[in-house]
Design a protein around this motif. Sequence first.
Motif, PDB file in Angstrom:
ATOM      1  N   GLY A  13      26.037 -20.152 107.554  1.00 38.72           N
ATOM      2  CA  GLY A  13      25.287 -19.891 108.775  1.00 38.72           C
ATOM      3  C   GLY A  13      25.751 -18.684 109.550  1.00 38.72           C
ATOM      4  N   GLY A  14      26.359 -17.717 108.861  1.00 37.07           N
ATOM      5  CA  GLY A  14      26.806 -16.496 109.526  1.00 37.07           C
ATOM      6  C   GLY A  14      28.245 -16.539 109.994  1.00 37.07           C
ATOM      7  N   PHE A  15      28.927 -17.671 109.779  1.00 36.24           N
ATOM      8  CA  PHE A  15      30.327 -17.777 110.228  1.00 36.24           C
ATOM      9  C   PHE A  15      31.301 -17.104 109.261  1.00 36.24           C
ATOM     10  CE2 PHE A  15      28.719 -21.321 112.898  1.00 36.24           C
ATOM     11  CZ  PHE A  15      29.172 -20.832 114.116  1.00 36.24           C
ATOM     12  N   VAL A  16      30.819 -16.737 108.075  1.00 38.51           N
ATOM     13  CA  VAL A  16      31.666 -16.025 107.112  1.00 38.51           C
ATOM     14  C   VAL A  16      30.931 -14.785 106.622  1.00 38.51           C
ATOM     15  CG1 VAL A  16      32.898 -16.145 104.919  1.00 38.51           C
ATOM     16  CG2 VAL A  16      32.743 -18.191 106.357  1.00 38.51           C
ATOM     17  N   ARG A  17      31.578 -13.635 106.787  1.00 41.76           N
ATOM     18  CA  ARG A  17      31.067 -12.399 106.187  1.00 41.76           C
ATOM     19  C   ARG A  17      31.713 -12.264 104.819  1.00 41.76           C
ATOM     20  NH1 ARG A  17      32.243  -8.220 110.925  1.00 41.76           N
ATOM     21  NH2 ARG A  17      30.637  -8.825 112.416  1.00 41.76           N
ATOM     22  N   ALA A  18      30.916 -11.927 103.825  1.00 38.02           N
ATOM     23  CA  ALA A  18      31.441 -11.861 102.466  1.00 38.02           C
ATOM     24  C   ALA A  18      31.048 -10.545 101.809  1.00 38.02           C
ATOM     25  CB  ALA A  18      30.907 -13.037 101.648  1.00 38.02           C
ATOM     26  N   TYR A  19      32.006  -9.953 101.127  1.00 37.89           N
ATOM     27  CA  TYR A  19      31.787  -8.697 100.411  1.00 37.89           C
ATOM     28  C   TYR A  19      32.354  -8.862  98.999  1.00 37.89           C
ATOM     29  CZ  TYR A  19      31.745  -7.000 105.284  1.00 37.89           C
ATOM     30  OH  TYR A  19      31.500  -6.833 106.629  1.00 37.89           O
ATOM     31  N   SER A 152      46.371  -6.447 112.537  1.00 36.45           N
ATOM     32  CA  SER A 152      45.967  -5.224 113.220  1.00 36.45           C
ATOM     33  C   SER A 152      44.551  -5.295 113.767  1.00 36.45           C
ATOM     34  CB  SER A 152      46.095  -4.042 112.261  1.00 36.45           C
ATOM     35  OG  SER A 152      46.136  -2.837 112.964  1.00 36.45           O
ATOM     36  N   GLU A 153      43.676  -6.007 113.065  1.00 31.32           N
ATOM     37  CA  GLU A 153      42.288  -6.094 113.530  1.00 31.32           C
ATOM     38  C   GLU A 153      41.914  -7.491 114.024  1.00 31.32           C
ATOM     39  OE1 GLU A 153      39.396  -4.171 111.118  1.00 31.32           O
ATOM     40  OE2 GLU A 153      40.679  -2.455 110.706  1.00 31.32           O
ATOM     41  N   GLN A 154      42.879  -8.422 113.995  1.00 35.82           N
ATOM     42  CA  GLN A 154      42.669  -9.803 114.469  1.00 35.82           C
ATOM     43  C   GLN A 154      41.453 -10.465 113.814  1.00 35.82           C
ATOM     44  OE1 GLN A 154      43.648  -7.579 117.483  1.00 35.82           O
ATOM     45  NE2 GLN A 154      45.591  -8.167 116.589  1.00 35.82           N
ATOM     46  N   VAL A 155      41.267 -10.199 112.519  1.00 34.86           N
ATOM     47  CA  VAL A 155      40.178 -10.835 111.774  1.00 34.86           C
ATOM     48  C   VAL A 155      40.791 -11.684 110.666  1.00 34.86           C
ATOM     49  CG1 VAL A 155      38.089 -10.482 110.416  1.00 34.86           C
ATOM     50  CG2 VAL A 155      38.687  -8.833 112.191  1.00 34.86           C
ATOM     51  N   PRO A 156      40.717 -13.028 110.786  1.00 32.30           N
ATOM     52  CA  PRO A 156      41.225 -13.875 109.694  1.00 32.30           C
ATOM     53  C   PRO A 156      40.404 -13.593 108.433  1.00 32.30           C
ATOM     54  CG  PRO A 156      40.667 -15.184 111.649  1.00 32.30           C
ATOM     55  CD  PRO A 156      40.116 -13.812 111.867  1.00 32.30           C
ATOM     56  N   SER A 157      41.078 -13.208 107.359  1.00 32.51           N
ATOM     57  CA  SER A 157      40.375 -12.729 106.171  1.00 32.51           C
ATOM     58  C   SER A 157      41.061 -13.220 104.907  1.00 32.51           C
ATOM     59  CB  SER A 157      40.354 -11.192 106.143  1.00 32.51           C
ATOM     60  OG  SER A 157      39.831 -10.665 107.340  1.00 32.51           O
ATOM     61  N   ALA A 158      40.372 -13.063 103.804  1.00 25.81           N
ATOM     62  CA  ALA A 158      40.967 -13.245 102.485  1.00 25.81           C
ATOM     63  C   ALA A 158      40.480 -12.085 101.633  1.00 25.81           C
ATOM     64  CB  ALA A 158      40.535 -14.563 101.871  1.00 25.81           C
ATOM     65  N   GLN A 180      35.604 -12.594 105.619  1.00 23.35           N
ATOM     66  CA  GLN A 180      36.051 -12.506 107.006  1.00 23.35           C
ATOM     67  C   GLN A 180      35.478 -13.685 107.789  1.00 23.35           C
ATOM     68  OE1 GLN A 180      34.992  -8.461 108.273  1.00 23.35           O
ATOM     69  NE2 GLN A 180      36.973  -7.775 107.515  1.00 23.35           N
ATOM     70  N   ILE A 181      36.376 -14.419 108.422  1.00 24.49           N
ATOM     71  CA  ILE A 181      35.976 -15.613 109.179  1.00 24.49           C
ATOM     72  C   ILE A 181      35.631 -15.203 110.608  1.00 24.49           C
ATOM     73  CG2 ILE A 181      36.626 -17.970 109.828  1.00 24.49           C
ATOM     74  CD1 ILE A 181      36.718 -17.441 106.778  1.00 24.49           C
ATOM     75  N   MET A 182      34.401 -15.517 111.014  1.00 25.71           N
ATOM     76  CA  MET A 182      33.954 -15.154 112.355  1.00 25.71           C
ATOM     77  C   MET A 182      34.386 -16.208 113.386  1.00 25.71           C
ATOM     78  SD  MET A 182      32.422 -12.263 112.063  1.00 25.71           S
ATOM     79  CE  MET A 182      33.740 -11.884 110.912  1.00 25.71           C
ATOM     80  N   PRO A 183      34.502 -15.816 114.652  1.00 26.09           N
ATOM     81  CA  PRO A 183      34.855 -16.783 115.700  1.00 26.09           C
ATOM     82  C   PRO A 183      33.870 -17.956 115.700  1.00 26.09           C
ATOM     83  CG  PRO A 183      34.905 -14.540 116.573  1.00 26.09           C
ATOM     84  CD  PRO A 183      34.342 -14.447 115.198  1.00 26.09           C
TER      85      PRO A 183
END
Length: 296
Positions: A13-19, A152-158, A180-183
Amino acid sequence: MTKDYLVKALAYGGFVRAYAVSATETVAEAQRRHDTWNTASAALGRTIVGGLLLGSTLKGDDTITVKVQGNGPAGLIMVDSNGRGEVKGYIQNPNVSLPLNEKGKIDVRGAVGTEGVFTVIKDLGLKEPFSGQTPIVSGELGEDFTYYLAVSEQVPSAVGLSVLVDTDDSIRSAGGFMLQIMPGASEEVIDKIEARLANLPLVSSLLDQGKTPEDILDTIFDGESLMILDTMPVEFKCDCSKEKFGNAILTLGTKEIQDMIDEDHGAEAVCSFCNNKYYFDEADLEEIKAEITGGN
């Protein structure tokens, strides 16, 4: 050869950005240009894949530079990419070939080192570029990109980066992913993703089996609906030119240029990023010198 490309998507639902990106030919081009040996190929290749993933978050001509300066034999690794999927990069010591690590994998950590600095510089066309720096925490590079994004960018990511090098040092497959996990994302979503990533095969193995970036995201999200936002081609591309190197020679001043004419009867410039060579004969150097002196 299938063209390399990158996919941008949303999940949960948009809470995770994926590349996800397939970059086999892109990394192979870097390997050929720099004649890298297997461990150096994997280290440079992973940094190139990570640079493409970070670059894909930018707009068009905005650029990102990733510098990995570890205490291992690879020395400095430097990669530039932009929002159009173009990337270039080099490794200070291309001739690094180490024994496999205890897991039977290419020892990227051994090449990069476990101490040093991981730097990202973003040029977004503003007065000052943004620069962020974190310590190298792993040397495997995927974890180092992940740590940089978190701190550095405060974005919880994998971030997963993977390069499969063949026995003749050529690149069999290369690619990666970035989540990238969105707030506002729930703990349940985060737990699900962590569980999937723990059992995810190497991206390079999936690509070697003919899987696409879309397939990689489907594997990660395991039946969750994905909204594909964009796909874009990626490639190794350098913007160096004889004119740019001529402008660099111009800054040396008349005395040094005259020394090149008198002592060397010319000059050769080599681009660090792509290994293209540009030769300036005496007439070229006289012309550059005349630009400084106004022809006097």
